[in-house]
Structures are given as C-alpha cells and as structure tokens.
Write a protein that holds these residues in place. Structure first.
Motif, PDB file in Angstrom:
ATOM      1  N   VAL A 162      15.568  -0.389  -7.542  1.00 57.72           N
ATOM      2  CA  VAL A 162      15.222  -1.464  -8.696  1.00 57.72           C
ATOM      3  C   VAL A 162      16.232  -1.288  -9.722  1.00 57.72           C
ATOM      4  CG1 VAL A 162      13.363  -2.925  -7.930  1.00 57.72           C
ATOM      5  CG2 VAL A 162      13.412  -1.046  -9.670  1.00 57.72           C
ATOM      6  N   GLY A 163      17.069  -0.429  -9.828  1.00 58.77           N
ATOM      7  CA  GLY A 163      17.072   0.626 -10.650  1.00 58.77           C
ATOM      8  C   GLY A 163      16.107   2.069 -12.034  1.00 58.77           C
ATOM      9  N   ILE A 164      16.570   2.271 -13.045  1.00 62.08           N
ATOM     10  CA  ILE A 164      16.424   3.371 -13.666  1.00 62.08           C
ATOM     11  C   ILE A 164      15.348   2.101 -14.375  1.00 62.08           C
ATOM     12  CG2 ILE A 164      16.523   4.876 -15.173  1.00 62.08           C
ATOM     13  CD1 ILE A 164      18.887   5.752 -14.063  1.00 62.08           C
ATOM     14  N   ALA A 165      15.554   1.479 -15.456  1.00 56.54           N
ATOM     15  CA  ALA A 165      14.858   1.137 -15.893  1.00 56.54           C
ATOM     16  C   ALA A 165      13.820   0.109 -15.683  1.00 56.54           C
ATOM     17  CB  ALA A 165      15.536  -0.278 -16.911  1.00 56.54           C
ATOM     18  N   SER A 166      13.582  -0.887 -14.058  1.00 60.57           N
ATOM     19  CA  SER A 166      12.530  -1.360 -13.861  1.00 60.57           C
ATOM     20  C   SER A 166      11.969  -0.197 -13.483  1.00 60.57           C
ATOM     21  CB  SER A 166      12.700  -2.203 -12.797  1.00 60.57           C
ATOM     22  OG  SER A 166      13.730  -2.879 -13.114  1.00 60.57           O
ATOM     23  N   THR A 167      12.384   0.723 -12.271  1.00 61.94           N
ATOM     24  CA  THR A 167      11.303   2.314 -12.718  1.00 61.94           C
ATOM     25  C   THR A 167      10.480   2.553 -13.696  1.00 61.94           C
ATOM     26  OG1 THR A 167      12.791   3.010 -11.377  1.00 61.94           O
ATOM     27  CG2 THR A 167      10.584   4.097 -11.562  1.00 61.94           C
ATOM     28  N   PHE A 168      11.128   2.901 -14.645  1.00 62.21           N
ATOM     29  CA  PHE A 168       9.326   2.745 -16.482  1.00 62.21           C
ATOM     30  C   PHE A 168       9.073   1.680 -16.510  1.00 62.21           C
ATOM     31  CE2 PHE A 168      13.472   5.506 -17.096  1.00 62.21           C
ATOM     32  CZ  PHE A 168      12.714   7.307 -17.486  1.00 62.21           C
ATOM     33  N   TYR A 169       9.988   0.195 -16.589  1.00 60.33           N
ATOM     34  CA  TYR A 169       8.504  -0.161 -16.387  1.00 60.33           C
ATOM     35  C   TYR A 169       7.212  -0.579 -15.188  1.00 60.33           C
ATOM     36  CZ  TYR A 169      12.067  -2.455 -19.636  1.00 60.33           C
ATOM     37  OH  TYR A 169      13.176  -3.096 -20.537  1.00 60.33           O
ATOM     38  N   ILE A 170       7.518  -0.374 -14.154  1.00 61.44           N
ATOM     39  CA  ILE A 170       6.636  -0.768 -13.382  1.00 61.44           C
ATOM     40  C   ILE A 170       5.901   0.692 -13.085  1.00 61.44           C
ATOM     41  CG2 ILE A 170       6.169  -0.366 -10.785  1.00 61.44           C
ATOM     42  CD1 ILE A 170       9.083  -2.020 -10.228  1.00 61.44           C
ATOM     43  N   LEU A 171       5.795   2.135 -13.358  1.00 59.25           N
ATOM     44  CA  LEU A 171       5.270   3.028 -13.841  1.00 59.25           C
ATOM     45  C   LEU A 171       4.693   2.559 -15.080  1.00 59.25           C
ATOM     46  CD1 LEU A 171       7.672   5.989 -12.796  1.00 59.25           C
ATOM     47  CD2 LEU A 171       6.091   4.728 -11.145  1.00 59.25           C
ATOM     48  N   GLY A 172       4.744   2.821 -16.002  1.00 60.38           N
ATOM     49  CA  GLY A 172       4.632   2.474 -17.412  1.00 60.38           C
ATOM     50  C   GLY A 172       2.898   1.712 -17.218  1.00 60.38           C
ATOM     51  N   ILE A 173       3.317   0.210 -16.911  1.00 55.05           N
ATOM     52  CA  ILE A 173       1.972  -1.163 -16.770  1.00 55.05           C
ATOM     53  C   ILE A 173       1.094   0.387 -15.662  1.00 55.05           C
ATOM     54  CG2 ILE A 173       1.741  -2.802 -16.028  1.00 55.05           C
ATOM     55  CD1 ILE A 173       4.447  -4.118 -16.681  1.00 55.05           C
ATOM     56  N   SER A 174       1.599   0.446 -14.977  1.00 54.48           N
ATOM     57  CA  SER A 174       1.019   0.805 -12.885  1.00 54.48           C
ATOM     58  C   SER A 174      -0.649   2.635 -13.758  1.00 54.48           C
ATOM     59  CB  SER A 174       1.624   1.714 -12.358  1.00 54.48           C
ATOM     60  OG  SER A 174       2.041   1.108 -11.888  1.00 54.48           O
ATOM     61  N   TYR A 175      -0.236   2.853 -14.676  1.00 54.77           N
ATOM     62  CA  TYR A 175       0.006   3.975 -15.414  1.00 54.77           C
ATOM     63  C   TYR A 175      -1.346   4.198 -16.467  1.00 54.77           C
ATOM     64  CZ  TYR A 175       3.326   7.371 -12.849  1.00 54.77           C
ATOM     65  OH  TYR A 175       4.281   8.032 -12.016  1.00 54.77           O
ATOM     66  N   PHE A 176      -0.869   2.576 -17.280  1.00 53.32           N
ATOM     67  CA  PHE A 176      -1.648   2.345 -17.976  1.00 53.32           C
ATOM     68  C   PHE A 176      -3.304   2.235 -17.406  1.00 53.32           C
ATOM     69  CE2 PHE A 176      -3.212  -1.175 -20.497  1.00 53.32           C
ATOM     70  CZ  PHE A 176      -3.803  -0.566 -21.211  1.00 53.32           C
ATOM     71  N   ILE A 177      -2.744   1.057 -16.265  1.00 55.92           N
ATOM     72  CA  ILE A 177      -4.322   0.766 -15.895  1.00 55.92           C
ATOM     73  C   ILE A 177      -5.068   1.300 -15.336  1.00 55.92           C
ATOM     74  CG2 ILE A 177      -5.185  -1.084 -13.797  1.00 55.92           C
ATOM     75  CD1 ILE A 177      -1.605  -2.534 -14.085  1.00 55.92           C
ATOM     76  N   VAL A 178      -4.474   2.909 -14.371  1.00 57.88           N
ATOM     77  CA  VAL A 178      -5.526   3.447 -14.256  1.00 57.88           C
ATOM     78  C   VAL A 178      -5.927   4.709 -15.125  1.00 57.88           C
ATOM     79  CG1 VAL A 178      -5.408   5.566 -13.157  1.00 57.88           C
ATOM     80  CG2 VAL A 178      -3.642   3.798 -12.212  1.00 57.88           C
ATOM     81  N   MET A 179      -5.479   4.907 -15.985  1.00 58.21           N
ATOM     82  CA  MET A 179      -6.054   5.464 -16.833  1.00 58.21           C
ATOM     83  C   MET A 179      -7.217   4.638 -17.518  1.00 58.21           C
ATOM     84  SD  MET A 179      -2.715   7.001 -18.501  1.00 58.21           S
ATOM     85  CE  MET A 179      -3.520   8.953 -19.883  1.00 58.21           C
ATOM     86  N   LEU A 180      -6.838   2.958 -18.092  1.00 58.60           N
ATOM     87  CA  LEU A 180      -7.957   2.788 -19.131  1.00 58.60           C
ATOM     88  C   LEU A 180      -9.262   2.657 -17.856  1.00 58.60           C
ATOM     89  CD1 LEU A 180      -8.462   0.693 -21.080  1.00 58.60           C
ATOM     90  CD2 LEU A 180      -7.426  -1.493 -19.365  1.00 58.60           C
ATOM     91  N   PHE A 181      -9.179   2.174 -16.958  1.00 57.72           N
ATOM     92  CA  PHE A 181     -10.635   1.884 -15.959  1.00 57.72           C
ATOM     93  C   PHE A 181     -11.388   3.440 -15.693  1.00 57.72           C
ATOM     94  CE2 PHE A 181      -8.421  -1.646 -14.617  1.00 57.72           C
ATOM     95  CZ  PHE A 181      -9.351  -2.669 -15.414  1.00 57.72           C
ATOM     96  N   SER A 182     -10.218   4.553 -15.415  1.00 56.16           N
ATOM     97  CA  SER A 182     -10.320   6.309 -15.209  1.00 56.16           C
ATOM     98  C   SER A 182     -11.712   6.654 -16.726  1.00 56.16           C
ATOM     99  CB  SER A 182      -9.763   7.213 -15.267  1.00 56.16           C
ATOM    100  OG  SER A 182      -8.743   6.750 -13.928  1.00 56.16           O
ATOM    101  N   SER A 183     -11.046   6.173 -17.915  1.00 54.79           N
ATOM    102  CA  SER A 183     -11.221   6.343 -19.035  1.00 54.79           C
ATOM    103  C   SER A 183     -12.914   5.557 -19.456  1.00 54.79           C
ATOM    104  CB  SER A 183     -10.146   5.857 -21.064  1.00 54.79           C
ATOM    105  OG  SER A 183      -9.096   6.481 -20.270  1.00 54.79           O
ATOM    106  N   LEU A 184     -13.000   4.651 -19.265  1.00 55.49           N
ATOM    107  CA  LEU A 184     -14.320   3.852 -19.399  1.00 55.49           C
ATOM    108  C   LEU A 184     -15.253   4.194 -18.373  1.00 55.49           C
ATOM    109  CD1 LEU A 184     -13.125   0.845 -18.928  1.00 55.49           C
ATOM    110  CD2 LEU A 184     -13.436   1.311 -21.349  1.00 55.49           C
ATOM    111  N   TYR A 185     -14.895   5.075 -17.657  1.00 56.86           N
ATOM    112  CA  TYR A 185     -16.579   5.890 -17.547  1.00 56.86           C
ATOM    113  C   TYR A 185     -16.730   7.310 -18.062  1.00 56.86           C
ATOM    114  CZ  TYR A 185     -19.923   7.367 -13.606  1.00 56.86           C
ATOM    115  OH  TYR A 185     -20.717   7.308 -13.165  1.00 56.86           O
ATOM    116  N   LEU A 186     -16.097   7.862 -18.164  1.00 56.11           N
ATOM    117  CA  LEU A 186     -15.923   9.425 -18.679  1.00 56.11           C
ATOM    118  C   LEU A 186     -16.662   9.325 -20.801  1.00 56.11           C
ATOM    119  CD1 LEU A 186     -12.006  10.715 -19.772  1.00 56.11           C
ATOM    120  CD2 LEU A 186     -13.644  11.096 -17.551  1.00 56.11           C
ATOM    121  N   ALA A 187     -18.118  10.751 -20.204  1.00 54.38           N
ATOM    122  CA  ALA A 187     -18.735  10.696 -21.013  1.00 54.38           C
ATOM    123  C   ALA A 187     -19.770  12.429 -20.849  1.00 54.38           C
ATOM    124  CB  ALA A 187     -20.510   9.809 -20.630  1.00 54.38           C
ATOM    125  N   LYS A 188     -19.476  12.610 -22.194  1.00 56.56           N
ATOM    126  CA  LYS A 188     -20.206  14.166 -22.283  1.00 56.56           C
ATOM    127  C   LYS A 188     -21.524  13.599 -21.850  1.00 56.56           C
ATOM    128  CE  LYS A 188     -18.044  15.625 -26.880  1.00 56.56           C
ATOM    129  NZ  LYS A 188     -18.269  15.488 -28.138  1.00 56.56           N
TER     130      LYS A 188
END
Length: 420
Positions: A162-188
């Motif tokens: 898909v090319g370099i630019a589209s690779t960054f788009y796909i990865l950026g959105i995917s990482y945001f979703i994974v980090m969002l849901f992972s962060s919501l469970y964190l607590a001290k």
C-alpha cells in the motif's frame, strides 16, 4: 486491592501499550524505502528515529511527575493521543514529501507519546509486584522488545502493498486503539498493598520483605552519586545497542550478504531476542541482583563488539547479534527494579523519567555516529570497535556503584540495629 483489578491484567495492559510504542524499533524497515523514494541521505532518515528517542527521554523526564500526580490511566491516554497522532502525521509528511514534517510528527509527537507511554505502566507494575519487581518490569518492557518482531514483517508487507504513507496511517490508527483500551484498565494499588499469598508469608515470618536502601523523591535522587552511575551505565548500554538496532537491516546486508527480505526477517527474529532478554534478564536479576546483572551485560558485550566486525560466518554473526539484543533489552527491563531497590518507590515514575534522559542522549549519539561512520567510510566496522571500548568504561562504573550500594546497605543495617 482495588475492586475489580487483577494485577496480571494490569501487566497485560502494560504489555499492550509497550507492544504499540515499541514499534519504533522497527524503524529500519522505513530507511531504504524513504531513501529510494525521496533521495534523502542515510543520516537524514536516521535523524527521524533519533528525534523520536530524544523526545522519549525528554518527555519521560518532564512528564514523570505528571504520571505520579494523575496516575497511569490518564498518562496512558495522553500517550495514546500523542503516539497515534505522531504515526498518523508521518503519513501526511510522506504524502507531502516533507522531511521537517516527518521529524515533527514521528519524531516530536511520536516521541512524546513514547516517553509517557513507556514510564506510566512500568512504574505502576513495580507497585503491583513487590514480590517480583524484575519479573514485573520485564513483562511490560518485554512487549517493547517483541514489538519489532511483530511490526517488522507487517511494515515490510504494508510498504510493498500500500506504500509508505498508507502504512503510517494504518499503524497510527491501530496503535491508538490498542493503547486506548490498555490505558483504561491501568490503576495504582492501594498504599502498602501486598499480593495475598505473599502477604501471608510476610505476616507469618516465612518471607522477609526486602527493604529499599532509601525512599527518595526524584529531586533528592538526582543529587546522589548512584543516580549518575545508573545514568552512565544505561547510556552506554543503549548507545551501543541502539546503533545496532537502527542499522540492523543494512548491517546484515553489508556484513554477511543477506538479501533485503532476509535482512528484514532477521530484524524481526532479533526483536524476539530483544524481548526475551527483557523478561529473561529482569527475572534473573531478582535472584543474582541488579548490579551483577549489569556487570554481566558489559563483560559479554566487550567481547562481542570487538569480534563482530571480524565475523563473516552468517550463523555466528546472527548468534552474536542475538546475545547483544538480549543484553540491550535486559538493560531496560532491569533499570526500574534497580531504581526501586536503591531509591524506593515514593516517586519511582519520576526518577525513572529522569534516568531515561540517558535514552534520549543515546538515541542521538548511537545511530547518528554509526550512520556518520557508514557514510564516511562505507562500513559500520569502525563504530563497533569504538562501542566495544565504551563497554570497558561501563564495566568500571558497574564496579564503582557497588561501593556506594555497600555503604548504604551497611548504614541501613546499623540503623535497624539501633531501632531494635
């Protein structure tokens, strides 16, 4: 324990964040495609990676107090926003053919997300696992190391399809979703919390809870000699290791004649050793001690870095790189537990952030020096010899910190005697 919170799910959430941000270690997959498409030099492309690591260290240092004040959940969400925006923004930079925008998006924004995302779950895990600090931090930071093994072949496939630019788009959105849901469970955990089985053993006297050498704030810690000993050891271990990581693909092609596809596969496989080193060495450090673990890193790598430029046998070259990767990853995983042992957990996240400025400095020094040597001499060999010499200096520092720790330990024993 906080209601509904399971410390192993906290660890899993930490791994999710680190798997996302650890994709920075697969940056070498973009090196040749960017050079070929835009005609940028090796140094110009590597500077993107170095800026990201620089801002990782800076944001970890400046936002460490934010993690302590607002907790890991808010810090994780902040990291998700910055990292997701940074990677997605890199896609716009590539579409526009703008190198400065690539530096700003992937380097600055992505780097800030890296720093906050790195320390938030790690400082929390140390508190959830008072019985196995090394194992706990190794679990999270293992994800950071394994990220290259997962991301590298995916990036290679996406760039070709898909090319370099589209690779960054796909990865950026995917990482945001994974980090969002992972962060919501964190607590001290609650203050003074201990896991049930371990708590029973401590109360019955079967296990003695190891006391930290001190309980210092971040501003108190930076006034001690041992802070700078740790900083120097981490700086050297990262400088030398990160130079290998950032240039692993072209280094393998140049030294042992691997094809582009084979070299990309090797980067992925070595990422596994990076991850295994993090969980393996961190767990070992629970038994042999953090200082002995670091000394072992340096002794091993002194020999390996001097031998690597002389090696032409493919199998031996790859085995040596694998060992270097384990030591590199193990250095990261052992540091948070090391900080807890000698500075306490009062402001562990903030102290960890200060220590990670070593990563920022190394992120600039290592890859740029290796790239400069490559552009100047046409080979990476000379830089590897210099790095071997740096490990001799690191070995000396690992011996010096022992004297400081021994002095503090004796002082602690005397105070305990007086108290009893």
């Amino acid at each position: 324990m906080k209601k509904g919170k399971n410390r192993w799910l906290i660890a899993l959430s930490a791994v999710g964040i680190h798997l996302s941000i650890g994709s920075v270690y697969a940056w070498s997959n973009f090196t040749n495609p960017l050079i070929e498409e835009f005609g940028w030099s090796n140094q110009q492309v590597q500077l993107t990676f170095s800026i990201a690591i620089l801002f990782l260290g800076l944001s970890a240092a400046f936002l460490g107090h934010f993690v302590e004040k607002y907790g890991p959940r808010k810090a994780g969400l902040l990291a998700a926003a910055f990292f997701g925006a940074g990677i997605t923004g890199a896609g716009f930079a590539v579409q526009l053919g703008s190198l400065p925008l690539l530096y700003l998006s992937y380097g600055v924004l992505g780097g800030i997300g890296l720093g906050v995302g790195y320390i938030a779950p790690v400082s929390t895990l140390v508190k959830w696992f008072p019985d196995r600090r090394g194992l706990a931090t190794g679990l999270a930071i293992m994800g950071f190391g394994f990220a290259a093994a997962i991301s590298s072949p995916i990036m290679d496939m996406l760039i070709k399809s898909v090319g370099i630019a589209s690779t960054f788009y796909i990865l950026g959105i995917s990482y945001f979703i994974v980090m969002l849901f992972s962060s919501l469970y964190l607590a001290k955990p609650e203050e003074g919390w201990l896991p049930e089985g371990f708590k029973d053993k401590v109360n019955s006297g079967k296990v003695k809870l190891k006391q930290d050498l001190a309980q210092l704030t971040a501003n108190e810690a930076v006034k001690t000699k041992r802070f700078y000993y740790l900083w120097i050891m981490l700086f050297i271990n990262i400088t030398c290791g990160i130079a290998i990581l950032s240039a692993a693909k072209p280094l393998a092609e140049e030294t042992i004649g691997l094809s582009t596809a084979e070299a990309a596969a090797l980067v992925g496989v070595l990422g596994i050793f990076n991850g295994l080193g993090r969980i393996g060495w961190a767990s070992v450090s629970d038994y042999i001690g953090r200082t002995n673990t670091y000394t072992t890193f340096f002794v091993l790598q002194i020999g390996l870095f001097f031998m690597l430029p002389q090696t032409s046998t493919a199998l031996l070259f790859q085995v040596m790189l694998a060992v270097i990767y384990t030591c590199y990853g193990g250095g990261f995983a052992s540091i948070p537990a090391f900080i807890g042992d000698i500075f306490g957990t009062k402001q562990l996240g903030a102290i960890h952030g200060y220590i990670l400025t070593a990563w920022a400095a190394a992120g600039l020094a290592g890859p740029l020096f290796a790239a400069w040597v490559k552009d100047t001499t046409g080979t990476y060999a000379a830089s590897l010899t210099v790095f071997g010499g740096l490990f001799i200096a690191a070995l000396i520092v690992s011996i010096l910190i022992r004297f400081d720790i021994k002095r503090l330990s004796e002082k602690q024993k005397q105070e305990e005697k007086l108290a009893s």
